[in-house]
Design a protein around this motif. Structure first.
Motif, PDB file in Angstrom:
ATOM      1  N   UNK A   1       0.864  -1.175   0.000  1.00  0.00           N
ATOM      2  CA  UNK A   1       0.000   0.000   0.000  1.00  0.00           C
ATOM      3  C   UNK A   1       0.901   1.226   0.000  1.00  0.00           C
ATOM      4  N   UNK A   2       0.346   2.350  -0.380  1.00  0.00           N
ATOM      5  CA  UNK A   2       1.121   3.589  -0.404  1.00  0.00           C
ATOM      6  C   UNK A   2       1.711   3.817   0.986  1.00  0.00           C
ATOM      7  N   UNK A   3       3.021   4.069   1.025  1.00  0.00           N
ATOM      8  CA  UNK A   3       3.720   4.290   2.285  1.00  0.00           C
ATOM      9  C   UNK A   3       4.460   3.073   2.798  1.00  0.00           C
ATOM     10  N   UNK A   4       4.225   1.896   2.204  1.00  0.00           N
ATOM     11  CA  UNK A   4       4.921   0.676   2.636  1.00  0.00           C
ATOM     12  C   UNK A   4       6.405   0.753   2.290  1.00  0.00           C
ATOM     13  N   UNK A   5       7.252   0.240   3.180  1.00  0.00           N
ATOM     14  CA  UNK A   5       8.672   0.082   2.891  1.00  0.00           C
ATOM     15  C   UNK A   5       8.827  -1.186   2.065  1.00  0.00           C
ATOM     16  N   UNK A   6       9.571  -1.107   0.966  1.00  0.00           N
ATOM     17  CA  UNK A   6       9.760  -2.273   0.104  1.00  0.00           C
ATOM     18  C   UNK A   6      11.103  -2.158  -0.604  1.00  0.00           C
ATOM     19  N   UNK A   7      11.548  -3.264  -1.163  1.00  0.00           N
ATOM     20  CA  UNK A   7      12.785  -3.304  -1.942  1.00  0.00           C
ATOM     21  C   UNK A   7      12.473  -3.855  -3.318  1.00  0.00           C
ATOM     22  N   UNK A   8      12.899  -3.142  -4.341  1.00  0.00           N
ATOM     23  CA  UNK A   8      12.768  -3.636  -5.709  1.00  0.00           C
ATOM     24  C   UNK A   8      14.108  -4.261  -6.082  1.00  0.00           C
ATOM     25  N   UNK A   9      14.082  -5.531  -6.430  1.00  0.00           N
ATOM     26  CA  UNK A   9      15.285  -6.236  -6.867  1.00  0.00           C
ATOM     27  C   UNK A   9      15.202  -6.412  -8.370  1.00  0.00           C
ATOM     28  N   UNK A  10      16.196  -5.903  -9.061  1.00  0.00           N
ATOM     29  CA  UNK A  10      16.183  -5.940 -10.515  1.00  0.00           C
ATOM     30  C   UNK A  10      17.232  -6.927 -10.997  1.00  0.00           C
ATOM     31  N   UNK A  11      16.795  -7.902 -11.770  1.00  0.00           N
ATOM     32  CA  UNK A  11      17.700  -8.886 -12.345  1.00  0.00           C
ATOM     33  C   UNK A  11      17.200  -9.169 -13.750  1.00  0.00           C
TER      34      UNK A  11
END
Length: 130
Positions: free
Chosen positions: A109-119
């Protein structure tokens, strides 16, 4: 040697000008004698590496992906079976298309901490455990 003004250094590090000034005051970033103050490029590079290491240390995830962007979810658009998730990581906007089911399971949801992993051509969004 290349030097950077405070505003450009802040932009490159993905922080505010005030944060860079605070780091200068705390001795985390040196400045030259120039007016206005400038930060040596090698010191800025070292600070960027340290910030990246801090972000990695905060993760409780092991992954083969080397391009990881820790940030805040700025948009979640679910339409039918698919979802679009936008993540702002410093100056970088990363967009991931995933199944609606995955977006719901991750409780994005808007405001969530997340990590985008790009491979390769895939973007995987991860959230901290717990």
């Amino acid at each position: 040697m290349q030097t950077y003004r405070i505003s450009r250094a802040a932009e490159l590090l993905g922080v505010s000008d005030d944060t860079v000034r605070r780091w200068i005051d705390q001795g985390h970033l040196p400045v030259t004698d120039a007016v206005p103050a400038e930060i040596p490029g090698d010191a800025l590079a070292a600070r960027a590496i340290a910030l990246a290491a801090e972000a990695k240390a905060a993760d409780d995830i092991l992954s083969s992906a080397r391009n990881r962007f820790v940030g805040i979810v700025t948009r979640v658009q679910i339409d039918g079976l698919m979802a679009q998730v936008d993540l702002q990581a410093g100056p970088h906007r990363v967009v991931s298309l995933m199944s609606a089911e995955a977006a719901r399971e991750l409780h994005l949801e808007v405001g969530s901490l997340a990590t985008a992993s790009v491979k390769a051509t895939q973007v995987v969004v991860e959230v901290p455990k717990g």
